[in-house]
Each structure stands twice: as C-alpha cells, then as structure tokens.
Write a protein that holds these residues in place. Structure first.
Motif, PDB file in Angstrom:
ATOM      1  N   PHE A   1      -5.442   5.229  -0.194  1.00 44.37           N
ATOM      2  CA  PHE A   1      -4.224   4.554  -0.608  1.00 44.37           C
ATOM      3  C   PHE A   1      -4.392   3.934  -1.991  1.00 44.37           C
ATOM      4  O   PHE A   1      -5.493   3.841  -2.527  1.00 44.37           O
ATOM      5  CB  PHE A   1      -3.817   3.472   0.399  1.00 44.37           C
ATOM      6  CG  PHE A   1      -4.842   2.381   0.586  1.00 44.37           C
ATOM      7  CD1 PHE A   1      -4.887   1.291  -0.243  1.00 44.37           C
ATOM      8  CD2 PHE A   1      -5.770   2.460   1.614  1.00 44.37           C
ATOM      9  CE1 PHE A   1      -5.825   0.294  -0.072  1.00 44.37           C
ATOM     10  CE2 PHE A   1      -6.718   1.478   1.802  1.00 44.37           C
ATOM     11  CZ  PHE A   1      -6.732   0.384   0.955  1.00 44.37           C
TER      12      PHE A   1
ATOM     13  N   GLN B   1      -3.090   0.310  -3.823  1.00 43.76           N
ATOM     14  CA  GLN B   1      -2.552  -0.993  -3.454  1.00 43.76           C
ATOM     15  C   GLN B   1      -2.308  -1.803  -4.722  1.00 43.76           C
ATOM     16  O   GLN B   1      -3.188  -1.912  -5.580  1.00 43.76           O
ATOM     17  CB  GLN B   1      -3.523  -1.716  -2.535  1.00 43.76           C
ATOM     18  CG  GLN B   1      -3.044  -3.045  -2.050  1.00 43.76           C
ATOM     19  CD  GLN B   1      -4.041  -3.678  -1.110  1.00 43.76           C
ATOM     20  OE1 GLN B   1      -5.231  -3.398  -1.164  1.00 43.76           O
ATOM     21  NE2 GLN B   1      -3.560  -4.539  -0.254  1.00 43.76           N
TER      22      GLN B   1
ATOM     23  N   LYS C   1       0.845  -1.192   0.000  1.00 40.67           N
ATOM     24  CA  LYS C   1       0.000   0.000   0.000  1.00 40.67           C
ATOM     25  C   LYS C   1       0.877   1.237   0.000  1.00 40.67           C
ATOM     26  O   LYS C   1       1.874   1.298   0.706  1.00 40.67           O
ATOM     27  CB  LYS C   1      -0.875   0.039   1.255  1.00 40.67           C
ATOM     28  CG  LYS C   1      -1.989  -0.934   1.286  1.00 40.67           C
ATOM     29  CD  LYS C   1      -2.795  -0.689   2.549  1.00 40.67           C
ATOM     30  CE  LYS C   1      -3.889  -1.702   2.681  1.00 40.67           C
ATOM     31  NZ  LYS C   1      -4.667  -1.497   3.903  1.00 40.67           N
TER      32      LYS C   1
ATOM     33  N   HIS D   1       0.196   5.344   0.466  1.00 34.60           N
ATOM     34  CA  HIS D   1      -0.809   6.338   0.837  1.00 34.60           C
ATOM     35  C   HIS D   1      -0.609   7.608   0.022  1.00 34.60           C
ATOM     36  O   HIS D   1       0.486   8.148  -0.037  1.00 34.60           O
ATOM     37  CB  HIS D   1      -0.740   6.642   2.331  1.00 34.60           C
ATOM     38  CG  HIS D   1      -1.116   5.472   3.170  1.00 34.60           C
ATOM     39  ND1 HIS D   1      -2.419   5.162   3.463  1.00 34.60           N
ATOM     40  CD2 HIS D   1      -0.372   4.517   3.747  1.00 34.60           C
ATOM     41  CE1 HIS D   1      -2.454   4.083   4.193  1.00 34.60           C
ATOM     42  NE2 HIS D   1      -1.219   3.661   4.385  1.00 34.60           N
TER      43      HIS D   1
END
Length: 139
Positions: A60, A62, A4, A6
């Motif tokens: 986020f 991913q 992930k 952000h």
C-alpha cells in the motif's frame, strides 16, 4: 490525515502471483477431501494461502501529514518519501510514476483506488502532477 491506498503488481506478475496463491488453496482442498477431514498437510497449504493473501494486502501507499509511506508487501522494505523530496508525479491511465531523489517508483492501481488517491495527490502536490492520456510505456 492517514489514508491507505492499495496498489497492485504489474499484470503479468499479478497473474503469476495469484495463480501461485490459489494453487495452495486448491492443494489444501484436495488434501483435505482425500482424507475426509483436515490433516496437517492441508493445514500447511491453507496457512501458506492465507499468508500470501496477507502479504498482498500489505502492499500500500499511505499519506501522512508530512510524508508518504510505500510498503512493498514484505515487512522489511518500506520507503518514506517526504513531500519536499518528491519532484513530480506522473499519472497514466494504468499507473502512477513518482519521481523522488533521482529515483522512480512505478505503482499500478485499480480505477477506483486511483480516483480516490488523485484527490489526495492534488492536495499534497499542487503543480507537480502531470496527466497522460496513454498507458505507461517502459521503453
């Protein structure tokens, strides 16, 4: 591989968001110091403050094995973009612009997050990454 990264709001929106968020922290502190103990009004202000922080941490991108998932902070808005659907990725000094299925998604990252994420982008999108030496211009 499940990592992930952000992303942030645009600077003007981030200033407004964090000013609003910290106002609830200070309101809760003021209300708790007025009575010299915690009361229900200060607890409500603290709950709103912490929930706004949680909402910010839910923003986020991913990377999984066959797609990238974009989360926008709210629980109902998530976008999954397959690697085949992505046409190109433009990397600016302050932003990342993803072109997919006649849409454009603009994401802002800190320098540290952007450097880590570029390693994944170079693996996933060989030949689709375009680097720019300037900042993103919205016009």
């Amino acid at each position: 591989m499940r990592d992930k990264f952000h992303w942030r709001l645009e600077l003007a929106y981030a200033i407004i968001y964090w000013s609003f968020t910290y106002s609830f922290l200070f309101l809760g502190l003021i209300l708790s110091l007025e009575k010299a103990h915690l009361n229900w009004r200060s607890l409500v202000a603290f709950v709103v403050f912490f929930s706004l922080i949680v909402i910010d941490r839910r923003r986020f991108i991913q990377f999984t094995d066959n797609q990238m998932k974009l989360s926008y902070g709210n629980y109902w808005k998530k976008v999954a973009i397959t690697y085949q659907a992505c046409e190109k990725v433009e990397v600016f000094v302050d932003a990342l612009l993803i072109h997919h299925q006649t849409k454009k998604t603009l994401l802002y990252f800190s320098e540290k997050e952007k450097e880590k994420m570029l390693l994944y982008l170079e693996k996933m999108y060989p030949g689709k990454i375009i680097y720019h030496a300037n900042k993103y211009d919205q016009s």
